[in-house]
Design an enzyme around this catalytic site. Sequence first.
Site, PDB file in Angstrom:
ATOM      1  N   GLU A 102     229.894  82.873  53.350  1.00 43.05           N
ATOM      2  CA  GLU A 102     230.537  82.481  54.576  1.00 43.05           C
ATOM      3  C   GLU A 102     231.645  83.318  54.849  1.00 43.05           C
ATOM      4  O   GLU A 102     232.964  83.089  54.554  1.00 43.05           O
ATOM      5  CB  GLU A 102     230.773  81.040  54.605  1.00 43.05           C
ATOM      6  N   HIS A 107     221.415  62.505  56.331  1.00 41.02           N
ATOM      7  CA  HIS A 107     222.238  63.470  55.634  1.00 41.02           C
ATOM      8  C   HIS A 107     222.529  63.444  54.109  1.00 41.02           C
ATOM      9  O   HIS A 107     222.924  62.250  53.884  1.00 41.02           O
ATOM     10  CB  HIS A 107     223.734  63.635  56.359  1.00 41.02           C
ATOM     11  N   HIS A 108     222.338  64.277  53.346  1.00 41.88           N
ATOM     12  CA  HIS A 108     222.860  64.336  52.075  1.00 41.88           C
ATOM     13  C   HIS A 108     223.951  65.497  51.635  1.00 41.88           C
ATOM     14  O   HIS A 108     223.358  66.634  51.330  1.00 41.88           O
ATOM     15  CB  HIS A 108     221.444  64.622  51.152  1.00 41.88           C
ATOM     16  N   GLU A 109     225.089  65.076  51.698  1.00 38.01           N
ATOM     17  CA  GLU A 109     226.192  66.235  51.161  1.00 38.01           C
ATOM     18  C   GLU A 109     226.210  66.007  49.511  1.00 38.01           C
ATOM     19  O   GLU A 109     226.730  64.938  49.032  1.00 38.01           O
ATOM     20  CB  GLU A 109     227.692  65.845  51.817  1.00 38.01           C
ATOM     21  N   HIS A 140     222.624  73.151  54.348  1.00 35.83           N
ATOM     22  CA  HIS A 140     223.814  73.955  54.437  1.00 35.83           C
ATOM     23  C   HIS A 140     224.269  74.349  53.010  1.00 35.83           C
ATOM     24  O   HIS A 140     223.947  73.896  52.171  1.00 35.83           O
ATOM     25  CB  HIS A 140     224.804  73.073  55.209  1.00 35.83           C
ATOM     26  N   GLU A 141     225.046  75.398  52.932  1.00 37.07           N
ATOM     27  CA  GLU A 141     225.339  76.039  51.901  1.00 37.07           C
ATOM     28  C   GLU A 141     224.222  76.279  51.019  1.00 37.07           C
ATOM     29  O   GLU A 141     224.103  75.929  49.739  1.00 37.07           O
ATOM     30  CB  GLU A 141     226.427  75.128  51.130  1.00 37.07           C
ATOM     31  N   GLU A 152     221.763  76.976  56.790  1.00 36.51           N
ATOM     32  CA  GLU A 152     223.325  77.653  57.312  1.00 36.51           C
ATOM     33  C   GLU A 152     223.492  79.148  56.391  1.00 36.51           C
ATOM     34  O   GLU A 152     222.549  79.963  56.704  1.00 36.51           O
ATOM     35  CB  GLU A 152     224.477  76.791  56.860  1.00 36.51           C
ATOM     36  N   GLU A 198     231.140  75.548  62.920  1.00 38.13           N
ATOM     37  CA  GLU A 198     232.461  75.018  62.393  1.00 38.13           C
ATOM     38  C   GLU A 198     233.573  75.790  62.045  1.00 38.13           C
ATOM     39  O   GLU A 198     234.666  75.330  62.094  1.00 38.13           O
ATOM     40  CB  GLU A 198     231.914  74.355  61.084  1.00 38.13           C
TER      41      GLU A 198
HETATM   42  C1  NOJ Z   1     229.400  71.779  55.329  1.00 37.62           C
HETATM   43  C2  NOJ Z   1     228.426  71.876  56.573  1.00 37.62           C
HETATM   44  O1  NOJ Z   1     228.587  73.064  56.805  1.00 37.62           O
HETATM   45  C3  NOJ Z   1     228.901  71.145  57.518  1.00 37.62           C
HETATM   46  O2  NOJ Z   1     227.843  71.001  58.601  1.00 37.62           O
HETATM   47  C4  NOJ Z   1     229.165  69.552  57.061  1.00 37.62           C
HETATM   48  O3  NOJ Z   1     229.704  68.900  58.042  1.00 37.62           O
HETATM   49  C5  NOJ Z   1     230.051  69.283  56.031  1.00 37.62           C
HETATM   50  N1  NOJ Z   1     229.693  70.433  55.072  1.00 37.62           N
HETATM   51  C6  NOJ Z   1     229.966  68.231  55.310  1.00 37.62           C
HETATM   52  O4  NOJ Z   1     228.732  67.828  54.671  1.00 37.62           O
HETATM   53 CA    CA Z   2     229.149  75.220  55.827  1.00 39.95          CA
END
Ligand code: NOJ
Ligand code: CA
Length: 703
Positions: A183, A390-392, A471-472, A490, A496
Amino acid sequence: MLNKKLIRTFIIIALSLLLVRCQSQSQADAAESVSSPDGRITVTFILEDGVPAYKVDRDGQPVILPSKMGFTFKEAAPLHQDLRIVKVKKNAFDETWTQPWGEVKNIRNHYQELRVELEETTSSPREMTVVFRVFDDGLGFRYEWPEQENLTDFEIMDEQTEFVLAGDHQTWWIPAFWENRYEYLYRNTLVSEIASREVSAVHTPFTMRTNEGLHLVIHEAALTDYSSMALRIDKNHTLECELYPASNGTKVTASTPHQTPWRTIQIADNAAGLITSYLILNLNEPNKLEDVSWIEPGKYVGIWWGMHINKYTWGSGYKHGATTENAKHYIDFAAEYGFDGVLIEGWNLGWNGNWTAHGDEFSFTTPYDDFDLEAVTDYAASKGVRLIGHHETAAGIENYEAQMGDAFALYHSLGVKAVKTGYVAWGQGIKLRDDRGYIESVEWHHGQYMVEHYRRVVETAAQHQIMLDVHEPIKDTGIRRTYPNMMTREGARGQEYNAWGADGGNPPAHTTILPFTRMMAGPFDFTPGTFDLLFEDARPDNRVNTTLAKQLALYVVIYSPLHMASDLPENYEGQPAFQFIQDVPTDWQDTQVLHAQIGDYVTIVRQDRNSADWYLGSITDETARTLEAPLTFLAPGQTYVAEIYADGAGADWETNPLAIDIYQVLVDNKTVFALELAPGGGIAIRFRPAAPDEVNTIPSYQP
Ligand code: NOJ
Ligand code: CA
């Protein structure tokens, strides 16, 4: 006398022996060439004194000068010398395959292959094969180690593959081995200008333009059971493969049989030719999933932008975004405007406090008290919409791996078909490391450990019929061909960064660089579609640096099978420009590039896979310009209605970003359409066959 004669004879014999020896020496040296089907690209494998190298020419001009190949190992001799050729095989291949979804429906996989089987000349020789595939749009090569006695388990300490450039080219690059993964804003410099104390290596795809206008991209395909390749920069414009190390310093741990990813060099006469090169996909294995009927591209909205501009929080409390009530509101909105999915972030336990620091506390099955997962998925189903899960993980890899099977199963049982994952933070399983030493070391995001993790997620998701938006991520290397549930990701600065970026967000040129750099890897979940470009109330110091029309154009310019309409529902209601986002598809029959200049402008047209419609997106950097677009891609003899969303009078990303002109004219494939782009602007057009009455009521295009 006799003596003299004898001496002369002796000298002649000695000289001839020497000559024979020299000849046999040069016979042991070898050069094996293979050319692209159109004959323009030639790759030559060279073995000189047992040392392997390769070079690439195009139209007789060098593109890659003789470049080294080989490896060093932990506790084993290097494999880059004392080699001999055992066998050489050549092969031609030509096949057209169909993408289940994509930027184009059918892809021709047409190449000439050269396989060189090598063996060491030592007493316990190891074997290695080098395979080259040469296409009209570039080449790929990889190393293969067959199962063998003298090479079983091994640890690679360095892959020594070089790319010796034929000149000091222009490049667009981001640094590797920095803390923020991929990024970063792309920088445009000469190759020789990259190397500095801070930047020792760059990420791939690595894009270059030669003085002669040739465009080159170095990347890799099918990154599997290996570490990802960055490119170390040398002053003599030599790039060397620099693999991400594991925490113990080893680059790759493997056992035979094994193979490297393909090292790829895409070559095009112009920037447009890069975008329509499908070489990376062609170098991946065909689809492994038997049933793909559950995989569906689409568009989504979500409880998301609100968190990024501080309207909501991910964690619980009075601003919690993921409440049952709010979810229903978003589902109503999605249903009314024809969206397939609603992403909801912050629904599960683990977000309270500094979530980026404790990914190991996330639960992927337990919702917050104010979020009734079943009620939400039932409600969505009743409205013909689906939740996007969603899985962060915050890079808590072990915690995620322990739960992901159950978590995908839970989602599947509730009718969820797509899950967005995330890997923010310095990680628990993988604390990020930084070249400049800011951060404590554990595993890199892009080393073998994570390459294998990201793949396990794709495979586990597929078992539960779940599509992924990562993402990431690990960079895309075309795995979607093999696992078509790997939809989008991503892996660059997305929208963002405009919400909270401390550096002013993404400048106007950013999206004119992405198609030729990040997107050479594959689909990008950029999340375009912000309408409230300034969001003064929420974050007065941030804004989106485009015009409104450019936001629409990004749906065509940026390819993603899952595209988000990122803004809050209230910012779309009553906006005529929202119609374009509702109309634009995410699955294409064909893609063509009308204009392309990296960092300046790009125009892409795509044909809907499910109708006769075409869509055009054109964007510019901070410079206003008019681009003439011949509409020759339209079907001959057919009149189309062009639904145009153009920068309005006086539009300017900085001073007047919202000015937009929405109008309709008749066009056909002989029309040359003048695309007028404001500074930081763009244009989006839908072309649909005109109904009989429209031919008389809608005006024809006047240049
Ligand atoms: C980074 C992601 O790019 C974003 O889309 C997301 O909202 C946040 N992480 C939280 O998971
Ligand atoms: Ca991101």
